[in-house]
Design a protein around this motif. Structure first.
Motif, short mmCIF file in Angstrom:
data_model
loop_
_atom_site.label_atom_id
_atom_site.label_comp_id
_atom_site.label_asym_id
_atom_site.label_seq_id
_atom_site.Cartn_x
_atom_site.Cartn_y
_atom_site.Cartn_z
N VAL A 117 -1.11 25.07 -9.06
CA VAL A 117 -1.37 24.44 -7.75
C VAL A 117 -1.24 23.17 -7.61
CG1 VAL A 117 -3.06 24.32 -6.04
CG2 VAL A 117 -2.92 26.54 -7.11
N ILE A 118 -1.69 22.48 -8.75
CA ILE A 118 -1.39 20.80 -8.87
C ILE A 118 -0.09 20.55 -8.91
CG2 ILE A 118 -2.07 18.70 -10.17
CD1 ILE A 118 -4.55 20.04 -11.04
N ILE A 119 0.73 21.09 -9.76
CA ILE A 119 2.36 21.07 -9.76
C ILE A 119 3.03 21.32 -8.30
CG2 ILE A 119 4.24 21.67 -10.62
CD1 ILE A 119 2.80 22.41 -12.96
N ALA A 120 2.52 22.30 -7.77
CA ALA A 120 3.06 22.67 -6.24
C ALA A 120 2.67 21.45 -5.41
CB ALA A 120 2.49 23.91 -5.69
N ALA A 121 1.43 20.97 -5.20
CA ALA A 121 1.02 19.77 -4.49
C ALA A 121 1.78 18.40 -4.72
CB ALA A 121 -0.37 19.56 -4.59
N GLY A 122 2.06 18.24 -6.10
CA GLY A 122 3.02 17.08 -6.72
C GLY A 122 4.24 17.20 -6.11
N ILE A 123 4.99 18.25 -6.00
CA ILE A 123 6.32 18.27 -5.59
C ILE A 123 6.42 17.86 -4.20
CG2 ILE A 123 8.01 19.92 -5.10
CD1 ILE A 123 7.52 21.38 -7.84
N LEU A 124 5.46 18.64 -3.44
CA LEU A 124 5.31 18.55 -1.86
C LEU A 124 5.16 16.79 -1.71
CD1 LEU A 124 5.36 19.79 0.65
CD2 LEU A 124 3.12 20.37 0.63
N MET A 125 4.21 16.23 -2.36
CA MET A 125 3.77 14.86 -2.32
C MET A 125 5.16 14.07 -2.79
SD MET A 125 0.06 14.20 -3.23
CE MET A 125 -1.42 15.50 -2.80
N LEU A 126 5.70 14.43 -3.83
CA LEU A 126 6.95 13.70 -4.32
C LEU A 126 7.90 13.62 -3.28
CD1 LEU A 126 8.58 12.39 -6.48
CD2 LEU A 126 9.19 14.62 -7.30
N ILE A 149 0.94 -1.19 -0.07
CA ILE A 149 0.20 -0.07 -0.02
C ILE A 149 0.91 1.28 -0.19
CG2 ILE A 149 -1.77 1.30 1.26
CD1 ILE A 149 -2.72 -1.45 2.53
N ALA A 150 2.02 1.30 0.98
CA ALA A 150 2.68 2.50 0.93
C ALA A 150 3.31 2.78 -0.40
CB ALA A 150 3.83 2.10 2.03
N VAL A 151 3.80 1.82 -1.30
CA VAL A 151 4.50 2.32 -2.51
C VAL A 151 3.64 2.99 -3.50
CG1 VAL A 151 6.19 0.50 -2.44
CG2 VAL A 151 3.82 0.09 -3.64
N LEU A 152 2.15 2.88 -3.23
CA LEU A 152 1.13 3.37 -4.07
C LEU A 152 0.37 4.45 -3.38
CD1 LEU A 152 -0.30 0.24 -5.81
CD2 LEU A 152 1.28 2.00 -6.81
N TYR A 153 0.85 4.94 -2.05
CA TYR A 153 0.05 5.77 -1.43
C TYR A 153 -0.02 7.01 -1.90
CZ TYR A 153 -1.55 8.21 2.98
OH TYR A 153 -2.23 8.76 3.96
N TYR A 154 1.26 7.75 -2.10
CA TYR A 154 1.35 8.97 -2.52
C TYR A 154 0.74 9.33 -4.17
CZ TYR A 154 2.97 11.13 1.95
OH TYR A 154 2.93 11.44 3.22
N PRO A 155 1.46 8.24 -5.00
CA PRO A 155 0.83 8.37 -6.45
C PRO A 155 -0.49 8.33 -6.42
CG PRO A 155 2.70 6.72 -6.12
CD PRO A 155 2.36 7.24 -4.66
N ALA A 156 -1.18 7.51 -5.73
CA ALA A 156 -2.76 7.34 -5.83
C ALA A 156 -3.57 8.61 -5.45
CB ALA A 156 -3.22 6.37 -5.05
N ILE A 157 -2.70 9.21 -4.30
CA ILE A 157 -3.24 10.54 -3.71
C ILE A 157 -3.27 11.43 -4.94
CG2 ILE A 157 -3.07 12.42 -2.19
CD1 ILE A 157 -2.57 10.33 0.05
N TYR A 158 -2.17 11.74 -5.34
CA TYR A 158 -1.74 12.87 -6.39
C TYR A 158 -2.87 12.53 -7.70
CZ TYR A 158 0.82 15.91 -9.19
OH TYR A 158 1.31 17.19 -10.14
N ALA A 159 -2.86 11.36 -8.30
CA ALA A 159 -3.75 10.83 -9.19
C ALA A 159 -5.08 11.44 -9.15
CB ALA A 159 -3.63 9.79 -9.48
#
Length: 212
Positions: A86-95, A47-57
């Motif tokens: 804003v989506i890009i900014a959120a993505g950088i933070l999640m990355l 679950i952890a490996v897909l946690y942030y990618p799934a949230i960002y998508a």
């Protein structure tokens, strides 16, 4: 087009990190850390490996969906690019969080610096997105005073552009000198508080002038 590619690129990098880390991380990963660097809220690595990618998508899809379905009076041309930024900014933070959780999870000291730098970029990108944005349904300082007065909206977001670029740049310098959780919190609070207070000041000044 560049903004769309940037969003997709961030998601691809997240998935690449997941693929790289899957065979080297333990079976459970801490997704949250205390101020002392102690991990908690553990997730199975599947679950952890897909946690942030799934949230960002999901963030990308939901944000763009609601923007497309926003009321006609809020279909401002400038808001489209701002929302993507804003989506890009959120993505950088999640990355940054994704990398720290999966690859750099044993080094809490450098994790603080990585998160702090990403937050600085987040603040600066948000600031840049405010530069020419008009009233819209999704992003910006959507306060009673900005929504009621186009001049207030324009002045508040012009200030927010300058303030957030300055705060983000200063946070980068502060992080290079000494990463600090307190500094991150203070800069985030100021990025919201200063434009909001200025907006209220404009509203109060204009209201007082009309009463005379």
């Amino acid at each position: 087009m560049i903004r769309n590619i940037s969003c997709l690129f961030i998601l691809v990098v997240m998935l690449a990190i997941s693929a790289y880390a899957y065979n080297i991380i333990p079976d459970s990963i801490a997704m949250q850390y205390s101020m002392d660097g102690i991990g908690y809220q553990f997730l199975n690595k599947n679950i952890a490996v897909l946690y942030y990618p799934a949230i960002y998508a999901v963030v990308i899809l939901i944000t763009l969906f609601f923007h497309k379905k926003s009321p006609k009076q809020f279909e401002i041309k400038n808001s489209t690019n701002a929302i993507k930024e804003v989506i890009i900014a959120a993505g950088i933070l999640m990355l940054a969080f994704h990398y720290c959780r999966l690859v750099n999870y044993e080094n809490s000291g450098s994790n603080l610096a990585i998160i702090s730098y990403s937050l600085a970029l987040f603040i600066m990108i948000i600031g840049h997105s405010m530069k020419n944005i008009g009233p819209n349904f999704m992003v910006g300082y959507r306060l009673p005073w900005t929504l009621a007065d186009a001049d207030n909206w324009r002045s508040t977001h012009k200030l927010a552009n300058n303030v957030n670029l300055l705060l983000g740049g200063t946070l980068i310098i502060a992080t290079a000198i000494h990463p600090s959780v307190n500094a991150v919190i203070i800069f985030l609070v100021f990025s919201v508080l200063i434009p909001s207070a200025y907006s209220f000041y404009l509203f109060h000044t204009n209201s007082s002038g009309k009463m005379r």
